[in-house]
Design a protein around this motif. Structure first.
Motif, mmCIF file in Angstrom:
data_model
loop_
_atom_site.group_PDB
_atom_site.id
_atom_site.type_symbol
_atom_site.label_atom_id
_atom_site.label_comp_id
_atom_site.label_asym_id
_atom_site.label_seq_id
_atom_site.Cartn_x
_atom_site.Cartn_y
_atom_site.Cartn_z
ATOM 1 N N SER A 35 -1.233 45.797 85.184
ATOM 2 C CA SER A 35 -0.541 44.973 86.163
ATOM 3 C C SER A 35 0.375 43.985 85.448
ATOM 4 N N THR A 36 1.440 43.622 86.126
ATOM 5 C CA THR A 36 2.392 42.653 85.582
ATOM 6 C C THR A 36 1.861 41.245 85.811
ATOM 7 N N VAL A 37 1.853 40.436 84.757
ATOM 8 C CA VAL A 37 1.424 39.042 84.853
ATOM 9 C C VAL A 37 2.513 38.188 84.218
ATOM 10 N N HIS A 44 -2.617 35.437 78.792
ATOM 11 C CA HIS A 44 -1.830 36.581 78.312
ATOM 12 C C HIS A 44 -0.864 37.000 79.414
ATOM 13 N N ASN A 45 0.393 37.146 79.067
ATOM 14 C CA ASN A 45 1.387 37.617 80.017
ATOM 15 C C ASN A 45 1.714 39.068 79.731
ATOM 16 N N ARG A 46 2.003 39.840 80.785
ATOM 17 C CA ARG A 46 2.408 41.223 80.653
ATOM 18 C C ARG A 46 3.676 41.415 81.474
ATOM 19 N N PRO A 47 4.805 41.524 80.810
ATOM 20 C CA PRO A 47 6.050 41.717 81.560
ATOM 21 C C PRO A 47 6.109 43.126 82.153
#
Length: 78
Positions: A35-37, A44-47
């Motif tokens: 999933s995008t975060v 933690h971010n996930r583009p």
């Protein structure tokens, strides 16, 4: 991919000029399978999935002067 071309020219017996040109190409292809975060407070971010292309052309020029042949020289390069 980064091809480079370089040339040298003897201007006088003690003065030499150089010139070059470099091209850089870089491609990034990022696939996010989670999933995008995008939250500044998240640990933690996930583009999202995305790709980028970078192109850059870089010139080079210089001169070398033999102050004392085979012993001492000075050069300028940009």
């Amino acid at each position: 991919l980064s091809p480079y071309i370089h040339g040298e020219w003897q201007i006088t017996e003690r003065l030499r000029a150089t010139a070059g040109l470099r091209y850089d190409y870089t491609h990034y292809d990022y696939t996010n399978n989670l999933s995008t975060v995008l939250n500044p407070r998240a640990p933690h971010n996930r583009p999202p999935s995305q790709s980028f292309d970078y192109n850059n052309l870089t010139p080079k020029a210089g001169v070398t002067w033999d102050i004392i042949p085979d012993q001492l020289n000075a050069f300028f390069s940009y």
